[in-house]
Design a protein around this motif. Structure first.
Motif, PDB file in Angstrom:
ATOM      1  N   MET A   1     -27.326  38.471 -45.855  1.00 28.86           N
ATOM      2  CA  MET A   1     -28.113  37.207 -45.866  1.00 28.86           C
ATOM      3  C   MET A   1     -27.088  36.288 -45.633  1.00 28.86           C
ATOM      4  SD  MET A   1     -29.579  35.624 -49.572  1.00 28.86           S
ATOM      5  CE  MET A   1     -30.599  36.909 -49.869  1.00 28.86           C
ATOM      6  N   ASN A   2     -26.944  35.239 -44.823  1.00 30.56           N
ATOM      7  CA  ASN A   2     -26.252  33.987 -45.037  1.00 30.56           C
ATOM      8  C   ASN A   2     -26.653  33.078 -45.467  1.00 30.56           C
ATOM      9  OD1 ASN A   2     -24.377  35.317 -43.286  1.00 30.56           O
ATOM     10  ND2 ASN A   2     -25.413  34.773 -41.579  1.00 30.56           N
ATOM     11  N   ILE A   3     -25.822  32.240 -46.481  1.00 28.06           N
ATOM     12  CA  ILE A   3     -26.278  31.103 -47.147  1.00 28.06           C
ATOM     13  C   ILE A   3     -25.528  29.972 -46.736  1.00 28.06           C
ATOM     14  CG2 ILE A   3     -26.209  30.257 -49.478  1.00 28.06           C
ATOM     15  CD1 ILE A   3     -26.537  33.102 -50.713  1.00 28.06           C
ATOM     16  N   ASP A   4     -25.996  28.738 -46.608  1.00 26.74           N
ATOM     17  CA  ASP A   4     -25.394  27.653 -46.279  1.00 26.74           C
ATOM     18  C   ASP A   4     -24.833  26.826 -47.541  1.00 26.74           C
ATOM     19  OD1 ASP A   4     -24.537  25.358 -45.220  1.00 26.74           O
ATOM     20  OD2 ASP A   4     -26.304  24.773 -44.486  1.00 26.74           O
ATOM     21  N   TRP A   5     -23.635  27.431 -47.949  1.00 19.25           N
ATOM     22  CA  TRP A   5     -22.999  26.713 -49.202  1.00 19.25           C
ATOM     23  C   TRP A   5     -22.867  25.325 -49.110  1.00 19.25           C
ATOM     24  CZ3 TRP A   5     -23.461  29.522 -53.326  1.00 19.25           C
ATOM     25  CH2 TRP A   5     -23.649  31.044 -53.140  1.00 19.25           C
ATOM     26  N   SER A   6     -22.894  24.801 -47.790  1.00 22.58           N
ATOM     27  CA  SER A   6     -22.570  23.410 -47.805  1.00 22.58           C
ATOM     28  C   SER A   6     -23.844  22.494 -48.432  1.00 22.58           C
ATOM     29  CB  SER A   6     -22.440  22.991 -46.336  1.00 22.58           C
ATOM     30  OG  SER A   6     -23.419  22.983 -45.692  1.00 22.58           O
ATOM     31  N   GLU A   7     -24.834  23.068 -48.483  1.00 20.36           N
ATOM     32  CA  GLU A   7     -26.126  22.663 -49.097  1.00 20.36           C
ATOM     33  C   GLU A   7     -26.167  22.880 -50.424  1.00 20.36           C
ATOM     34  OE1 GLU A   7     -28.179  20.411 -47.277  1.00 20.36           O
ATOM     35  OE2 GLU A   7     -26.681  20.439 -45.541  1.00 20.36           O
ATOM     36  N   ALA A   8     -25.407  23.561 -50.981  1.00 18.73           N
ATOM     37  CA  ALA A   8     -25.533  24.076 -52.407  1.00 18.73           C
ATOM     38  C   ALA A   8     -25.033  22.890 -53.489  1.00 18.73           C
ATOM     39  CB  ALA A   8     -24.612  25.051 -52.746  1.00 18.73           C
ATOM     40  N   GLU A   9     -25.507  22.785 -54.670  1.00 18.80           N
ATOM     41  CA  GLU A   9     -25.290  21.978 -55.660  1.00 18.80           C
ATOM     42  C   GLU A   9     -24.149  22.528 -56.729  1.00 18.80           C
ATOM     43  OE1 GLU A   9     -27.027  19.583 -59.443  1.00 18.80           O
ATOM     44  OE2 GLU A   9     -28.251  20.240 -57.903  1.00 18.80           O
ATOM     45  N   TRP A  10     -22.801  22.053 -56.337  1.00 21.22           N
ATOM     46  CA  TRP A  10     -21.877  22.743 -57.031  1.00 21.22           C
ATOM     47  C   TRP A  10     -21.345  21.986 -58.256  1.00 21.22           C
ATOM     48  CZ3 TRP A  10     -19.196  26.865 -55.201  1.00 21.22           C
ATOM     49  CH2 TRP A  10     -19.581  27.279 -53.715  1.00 21.22           C
ATOM     50  N   HIS A  11     -20.974  22.884 -59.359  1.00 25.58           N
ATOM     51  CA  HIS A  11     -20.839  22.471 -60.778  1.00 25.58           C
ATOM     52  C   HIS A  11     -19.390  23.032 -61.269  1.00 25.58           C
ATOM     53  CE1 HIS A  11     -25.079  21.885 -61.255  1.00 25.58           C
ATOM     54  NE2 HIS A  11     -25.300  22.972 -60.574  1.00 25.58           N
ATOM     55  N   LYS A  12     -18.874  21.865 -61.622  1.00 25.47           N
ATOM     56  CA  LYS A  12     -17.106  22.198 -62.227  1.00 25.47           C
ATOM     57  C   LYS A  12     -17.320  23.121 -63.595  1.00 25.47           C
ATOM     58  CE  LYS A  12     -14.289  18.746 -60.323  1.00 25.47           C
ATOM     59  NZ  LYS A  12     -13.572  17.625 -60.530  1.00 25.47           N
ATOM     60  N   SER A  13     -16.430  24.156 -63.671  1.00 27.09           N
ATOM     61  CA  SER A  13     -16.462  25.032 -64.940  1.00 27.09           C
ATOM     62  C   SER A  13     -16.224  24.058 -66.069  1.00 27.09           C
ATOM     63  CB  SER A  13     -15.342  25.792 -64.573  1.00 27.09           C
ATOM     64  OG  SER A  13     -15.182  26.542 -65.684  1.00 27.09           O
ATOM     65  N   THR A  14     -16.600  24.270 -67.051  1.00 29.55           N
ATOM     66  CA  THR A  14     -16.265  23.715 -68.292  1.00 29.55           C
ATOM     67  C   THR A  14     -14.903  23.939 -68.886  1.00 29.55           C
ATOM     68  OG1 THR A  14     -17.540  25.313 -69.697  1.00 29.55           O
ATOM     69  CG2 THR A  14     -18.758  23.320 -68.987  1.00 29.55           C
ATOM     70  N   TYR A  15     -14.448  24.996 -68.516  1.00 26.46           N
ATOM     71  CA  TYR A  15     -13.233  25.433 -68.897  1.00 26.46           C
ATOM     72  C   TYR A  15     -12.216  25.013 -67.874  1.00 26.46           C
ATOM     73  CZ  TYR A  15     -15.111  29.493 -71.351  1.00 26.46           C
ATOM     74  OH  TYR A  15     -15.860  30.283 -72.380  1.00 26.46           O
ATOM     75  N   SER A  16     -12.415  24.037 -67.053  1.00 29.83           N
ATOM     76  CA  SER A  16     -11.479  23.148 -66.375  1.00 29.83           C
ATOM     77  C   SER A  16     -10.930  22.024 -67.217  1.00 29.83           C
ATOM     78  CB  SER A  16     -12.113  22.904 -64.888  1.00 29.83           C
ATOM     79  OG  SER A  16     -12.294  23.884 -63.962  1.00 29.83           O
ATOM     80  N   GLY A  17     -11.764  21.504 -68.057  1.00 26.13           N
ATOM     81  CA  GLY A  17     -11.294  20.456 -68.877  1.00 26.13           C
ATOM     82  C   GLY A  17     -10.817  19.203 -67.990  1.00 26.13           C
ATOM     83  N   GLY A  18      -9.744  18.418 -68.603  1.00 24.90           N
ATOM     84  CA  GLY A  18      -9.264  17.269 -67.883  1.00 24.90           C
ATOM     85  C   GLY A  18      -7.870  17.857 -67.383  1.00 24.90           C
ATOM     86  N   SER A  19      -7.708  19.017 -66.694  1.00 24.04           N
ATOM     87  CA  SER A  19      -6.418  19.484 -66.288  1.00 24.04           C
ATOM     88  C   SER A  19      -5.886  18.986 -65.355  1.00 24.04           C
ATOM     89  CB  SER A  19      -6.628  21.134 -66.275  1.00 24.04           C
ATOM     90  OG  SER A  19      -7.467  21.350 -65.126  1.00 24.04           O
ATOM     91  N   GLY A  20      -6.509  17.815 -64.519  1.00 26.50           N
ATOM     92  CA  GLY A  20      -5.745  16.992 -63.388  1.00 26.50           C
ATOM     93  C   GLY A  20      -5.949  17.850 -62.291  1.00 26.50           C
ATOM     94  N   GLY A  21      -7.374  18.168 -61.978  1.00 21.57           N
ATOM     95  CA  GLY A  21      -7.434  18.965 -60.705  1.00 21.57           C
ATOM     96  C   GLY A  21      -7.413  20.502 -60.367  1.00 21.57           C
ATOM     97  N   GLU A  22      -6.969  21.028 -61.464  1.00 16.03           N
ATOM     98  CA  GLU A  22      -7.227  22.626 -61.545  1.00 16.03           C
ATOM     99  C   GLU A  22      -8.501  23.196 -61.780  1.00 16.03           C
ATOM    100  OE1 GLU A  22      -3.704  24.196 -63.638  1.00 16.03           O
ATOM    101  OE2 GLU A  22      -2.319  22.981 -62.601  1.00 16.03           O
ATOM    102  N   CYS A  23      -9.443  22.750 -60.880  1.00 16.32           N
ATOM    103  CA  CYS A  23     -10.748  23.024 -61.118  1.00 16.32           C
ATOM    104  C   CYS A  23     -11.542  24.220 -60.286  1.00 16.32           C
ATOM    105  CB  CYS A  23     -11.657  21.654 -61.190  1.00 16.32           C
ATOM    106  SG  CYS A  23     -11.327  20.570 -62.299  1.00 16.32           S
TER     107      CYS A  23
END
Length: 64
Positions: A1-23
């Motif tokens: 199954m091929n999924i077009d990930w460009s159409e997906a709704e991406w969510h940042k991890s809550t563990y990323s916090g405000g670490s300055g881009g390491e998400c």
């Protein structure tokens, strides 16, 4: 199954916090979970089956 990930709704991890881009971002599509580096959204991503993702989240390995 091929999924077009460009159409997906991406969510940042809550563990990323405000670490300055390491998400990490996740998206859900077609019973799969995509994981990517938010600094390189056009780059490669990892894809997990939903059950595998649930097992990963429930494990203690990633919490070390």
């Amino acid at each position: 199954m091929n999924i077009d990930w460009s159409e997906a709704e991406w969510h940042k991890s809550t563990y990323s916090g405000g670490s300055g881009g390491e998400c990490v971002e996740v998206a859900f599509a077609g019973g799969r979970v995509g994981v990517r580096d938010s600094k390189d959204p056009a780059g490669p991503n990892l894809v997990f089956a939903g059950a595998d993702w649930d097992e990963f989240l429930g494990s203690k390995i990633w919490q070390r």
